[in-house]
Motif scaffolding. Structure first.
Motif, short mmCIF file in Angstrom:
data_model
loop_
_atom_site.label_atom_id
_atom_site.label_comp_id
_atom_site.label_asym_id
_atom_site.label_seq_id
_atom_site.Cartn_x
_atom_site.Cartn_y
_atom_site.Cartn_z
N ILE A 1 0.87 -1.19 0.00
CA ILE A 1 0.00 0.00 0.00
C ILE A 1 0.90 1.23 0.00
O ILE A 1 1.91 1.26 0.70
N ARG A 2 0.51 2.21 -0.76
CA ARG A 2 1.31 3.44 -0.83
C ARG A 2 0.35 4.62 -1.03
O ARG A 2 -0.49 4.59 -1.93
N THR A 3 0.45 5.60 -0.19
CA THR A 3 -0.35 6.82 -0.42
C THR A 3 0.59 8.01 -0.47
O THR A 3 1.61 8.03 0.23
N GLU A 4 0.24 8.96 -1.29
CA GLU A 4 1.06 10.18 -1.40
C GLU A 4 0.18 11.40 -1.25
O GLU A 4 -0.71 11.64 -2.09
N GLY B 1 -3.24 15.28 3.53
CA GLY B 1 -1.89 14.95 3.05
C GLY B 1 -1.28 13.70 3.65
O GLY B 1 -0.11 13.71 4.05
N LEU B 2 -2.01 12.63 3.67
CA LEU B 2 -1.50 11.39 4.27
C LEU B 2 -0.52 10.68 3.32
O LEU B 2 -0.87 10.34 2.19
N THR B 3 0.69 10.50 3.79
CA THR B 3 1.69 9.75 3.01
C THR B 3 2.12 8.55 3.83
O THR B 3 2.57 8.70 4.97
N LEU B 4 1.96 7.38 3.25
CA LEU B 4 2.22 6.12 3.97
C LEU B 4 2.78 5.07 3.03
O LEU B 4 2.45 5.07 1.84
N ASP B 5 3.60 4.19 3.55
CA ASP B 5 4.03 3.01 2.80
C ASP B 5 3.83 1.81 3.71
O ASP B 5 4.26 1.84 4.86
N VAL B 6 3.21 0.79 3.17
CA VAL B 6 3.07 -0.45 3.94
C VAL B 6 3.68 -1.57 3.10
O VAL B 6 3.30 -1.77 1.94
N LEU C 1 -9.07 4.24 -0.02
CA LEU C 1 -8.33 3.10 -0.58
C LEU C 1 -9.26 2.12 -1.28
O LEU C 1 -8.85 1.40 -2.20
N MET C 2 -10.52 2.09 -0.85
CA MET C 2 -11.51 1.20 -1.49
C MET C 2 -12.28 1.91 -2.59
O MET C 2 -13.19 1.34 -3.17
N GLN C 3 -11.95 3.19 -2.81
CA GLN C 3 -12.65 4.02 -3.80
C GLN C 3 -14.14 4.14 -3.52
O GLN C 3 -14.97 4.21 -4.45
N LEU C 4 -14.48 4.12 -2.26
CA LEU C 4 -15.87 4.42 -1.90
C LEU C 4 -16.06 5.93 -1.85
O LEU C 4 -17.17 6.43 -1.96
N THR C 5 -14.94 6.64 -1.66
CA THR C 5 -14.93 8.09 -1.86
C THR C 5 -13.72 8.40 -2.73
O THR C 5 -12.80 7.58 -2.84
N PHE C 6 -13.75 9.56 -3.32
CA PHE C 6 -12.67 9.94 -4.24
C PHE C 6 -11.83 11.04 -3.60
O PHE C 6 -12.38 11.94 -2.95
N PRO C 7 -10.51 10.99 -3.78
CA PRO C 7 -9.67 11.99 -3.10
C PRO C 7 -9.83 13.39 -3.69
O PRO C 7 -10.07 13.53 -4.89
N THR C 8 -9.69 14.39 -2.83
CA THR C 8 -9.66 15.77 -3.31
C THR C 8 -8.33 16.01 -4.02
O THR C 8 -8.26 16.68 -5.04
N SER C 9 -7.26 15.45 -3.45
CA SER C 9 -5.94 15.50 -4.10
C SER C 9 -5.10 14.35 -3.56
O SER C 9 -5.49 13.68 -2.60
N GLY C 10 -3.96 14.16 -4.18
CA GLY C 10 -3.08 13.06 -3.75
C GLY C 10 -3.43 11.78 -4.48
O GLY C 10 -4.37 11.75 -5.29
N ARG C 11 -2.65 10.76 -4.22
CA ARG C 11 -2.90 9.49 -4.90
C ARG C 11 -2.64 8.31 -3.99
O ARG C 11 -1.95 8.44 -2.96
N ALA C 12 -3.18 7.17 -4.39
CA ALA C 12 -2.98 5.95 -3.61
C ALA C 12 -2.83 4.77 -4.54
O ALA C 12 -3.46 4.72 -5.60
N GLU C 13 -1.96 3.85 -4.14
CA GLU C 13 -1.75 2.63 -4.93
C GLU C 13 -1.83 1.42 -4.01
O GLU C 13 -1.41 1.48 -2.85
N LEU D 1 -0.65 -2.62 -4.30
CA LEU D 1 0.12 -3.61 -5.09
C LEU D 1 0.59 -3.01 -6.41
O LEU D 1 0.54 -3.64 -7.47
N GLY D 2 0.99 -1.74 -6.35
CA GLY D 2 1.57 -1.07 -7.51
C GLY D 2 0.57 -0.59 -8.53
O GLY D 2 0.96 -0.07 -9.59
N ARG D 3 -0.73 -0.73 -8.26
CA ARG D 3 -1.76 -0.30 -9.21
C ARG D 3 -2.62 0.77 -8.54
O ARG D 3 -2.79 0.76 -7.32
N PRO D 4 -3.17 1.67 -9.34
CA PRO D 4 -4.04 2.69 -8.73
C PRO D 4 -5.25 2.06 -8.05
O PRO D 4 -5.77 1.06 -8.53
N VAL D 5 -5.69 2.66 -6.94
CA VAL D 5 -6.86 2.10 -6.24
C VAL D 5 -8.07 2.19 -7.16
O VAL D 5 -8.16 3.06 -8.03
#
Lengths: 328, 268
Positions: free
Chosen positions: A4-7, A28-33, A56-68, A70-74
């Motif tokens: 998991i990776r969020t930027e 602005g949550l940035t995390l690596d798992v 992360l489950m795309q039940l809501t959409f981010p205002t900004s930033g990104r999340a992946e 297993l290397g793929r976009p959520v």
């Protein structure tokens, strides 16, 4: 590749009808798992844990930033095939039985009838649902629904599983069983990302944790690092201690506080500045006997409260006039 | 398609267990009771009334299901948060919406089919009660297959109402969705009046506005051919097919709108 990776993941919700203002649910949550980790995502209610999981489950959409994941976009369907999710306080279809619900969800992953039957039966055994599996879900208690929720989250044998408050509604036996299940998932190589506000769950399970407060990341790291973060002093337990000796040591500042345990036995809190061996030697020379000496370190609970306090103070200054929380 | 089918089957299963099909019992009881009462009062002329009532009952029971289950299809999933688990599975949001719609369409199909069979069975039984001298005075035989055209259009109307209810429920509360759907259905029945509005108003703006509404709002009146089939008036198949095609285009537009809104929706 991270599991998991969020930027700089950020979510604002508009609040108000005529003049909507932005409520910052996540900032602005940035995390690596890493893969195979059991990662605890901790914070009080309203901190942004559920918002993060929904993003992360795309039940809501981010205002900004990104999340992946297993290397793929959520939101990528190929990612959903490899992940599982237990929502907070899960609720399912009233008129389906636990068995039917799992069959339904397994069919969405394309399992054939024979595989489905075997998988559903094994999973219901694993989460401790016996004969009730044929009852309609509207007759289930909260704890039983939680078990069904956990079973549906791992129906596809996921590589990454997200649990939102997995122990919620469970009795002590149920909590222990779910802890064991999480450890079994870890042993199979599954990455477990779980949110909780119960610190003992994190202490029992996690290799790493992140702490969020008011939508911001307050701390992240190895649990052992966080626990060793701050030594606070020593706890010395002495037997046969005279009141006069105790009073003298307290007056001279060698003891912060003493707790009577009964029968002239005391638990003494000794500050970090005092060498415990000298103090013990002095007490022993006065006829007392040593029972135990232990270092007192900051608990995760204290660390958590300290971090939340700091973030809340920052946030309080920064967010004057912002809308109150309406959801996590 | 496989996923849409699986979601649809689940909706159907839930509807059946939620006792939605109990309305069939109410339908049969109503029809038998009315047939009996009318048989006591009239001399053979009750056949037209029974046909009219039977077709109206098929439409009305279907509308109740279409509106009240249609508005809850998406709302219930969101409100009870069962959608969280479902959308975490490898399905896309449009598959969810279309699966839900297909499930209710399947429920309605089973309902209409069973009601139709019951309706024809009652008519066939009543037919045996009357001598031939009375039967020849009827505009059409008791079990006239021409009524199937009316039932076919009733079914398409129900599909259209379901699509309207589903569309509104993707962005509004159940109460509002029900009010909007019922409102649109009522206005849609007077759609023909909007077309001829310019004949009764002087303002060209009002006339254009009415004409615009005529084209935009669904024309529910077009699906109602009960009177024609009961009195055995000609209803060409071309009319039935073009009306069905009109309904299908409208349904496609509503479902496209529902998918577009639902795909962007945040579940807070």
């Amino acid at each position: 590749m991270d599991a998991i990776r969020t930027e700089a993941l950020t979510k604002h919700y508009p609040v108000g009808f005529w003049r909507p203002r932005a409520y910052v649910a996540l900032d602005g949550l940035t995390l690596d798992v890493g893969q195979g980790e059991v990662f605890g995502f901790l914070g009080p209610n309203g901190a942004g844990k559920t918002t993060t999981l929904k993003l992360l489950m795309q039940l809501t959409f981010p205002t900004s930033g990104r999340a992946e994941i297993l290397g793929r976009p959520v939101g990528d369907v190929s990612v959903k095939r490899r992940t599982g999710y237990l929502p907070e306080n899960p609720y399912f279809y009233d008129y389906l039985s636990a068995e039917e619900l799992l069959h339904y969800f397994a069919s969405l992953f394309g399992y054939g009838a024979a595989d489905r039957r075997r998988r559903v039966s094994d999973l219901l055994d694993e989460v401790g649902i016996g004969a009730e599996r044929r009852l309609q879900l509207r007759k289930f208690s909260k704890g039983m629904l939680q078990r069904v929720g956990i079973a549906q989250a791992i129906i596809n044998d996921p590589e990454v599983v997200f649990f939102d408050e997995p122990m919620s509604g469970l009795d002590p036996m149920g909590r222990r069983e779910i802890r064991e299940l999480i450890l079994r998932l870890r042993d199979r190589g599954c990455t477990v990302f779980f949110s909780s506000h119960v610190l003992s769950d994190a202490e029992a399970l996690c290799s790493r944790v992140a702490i969020v407060a008011s939508g911001r990341l307050a701390a992240t790291g190895e649990l052992s690092e966080i626990l060793a973060f701050k030594a606070l002093g020593w706890e010395v337990v002495m037997g046969g201690l005279d009141d006069a000796v105790l009073e003298s040591a307290t007056a001279s500042g060698h003891i912060d506080r003493a707790t009577a345990l009964g029968g002239r036995r005391y638990a003494l809190h000794v500050p970090l500045s005092v060498a415990p061996d000298r103090l013990v030697a002095e007490f022993v020379s006065q006829g007392a006997e040593l029972v135990s000496v232990n270092p007192v370190r900051e608990t995760l609970e204290e660390f958590y409260m300290r971090k939340i306090g700091a973030v809340s103070r920052d946030r309080g200054l920064a967010d004057v006039g912002k809308a109150p929380a309406s959801s996590e | 398609m496989r996923l849409i089918g699986q979601i649809a089957v689940n909706v159907f299963k839930e509807s059946v267990r939620d006792k939605v099909l109990y309305n069939l019992v109410a339908f049969a009881v109503l029809l038998i009771a009315v047939s009996y009462l009318l048989g006591q009062l009239t001399a053979g002329q009750d056949m037209k009334i029974i046909k009219d009532l039977g077709l109206a009952a098929i439409a009305s029971f279907g509308r109740l299901i279409a509106v009240f289950i249609g508005i809850g299809l998406v709302w219930k999933e969101v409100e009870r948060r069962s959608i969280y688990s479902l959308l975490s599975k490898p399905i896309r949001r449009h598959e969810f919406v279309l699966g839900k719609y297909a499930g209710l369409a399947l429920t309605l199909l089973v309902n209409v089919l069973v009601m139709t069979v019951a309706f024809y069975a009652i008519l066939a039984y009543l037919n045996t009660l009357y001598p031939e001298s009375i039967q020849v005075t009827w505009p059409a035989p008791a079990t006239d297959p021409g009524m199937l055209r009316a039932i076919l259009l009733i079914f398409v109307e129900l599909l259209l109402i379901t699509a309207v209810a589903l569309f509104f429920s993707t962005f509004s509360s159940p109460f509002l969705s029900a009010a909007l759907t019922l409102g649109l259905w009522v206005i849609g029945h007077f759609n023909d009046d909007l077309r001829s509005f310019e004949a009764v108003v002087e303002s060209p703006v009002a006339a254009y506005f009415a004409r615009g509404l005529y084209y935009v709002l669904p024309n529910f009146g077009a699906f109602d051919i009960k009177t024609q089939v009961v009195y055995a008036l000609p209803v060409p198949w071309l009319y039935v097919v073009t009306t069905m095609a009109y309904g299908c285009v409208y349904i496609a537009m509503l479902l496209t709108g529902a998918v577009a809104i639902f795909s962007r929706r945040d579940f807070k």
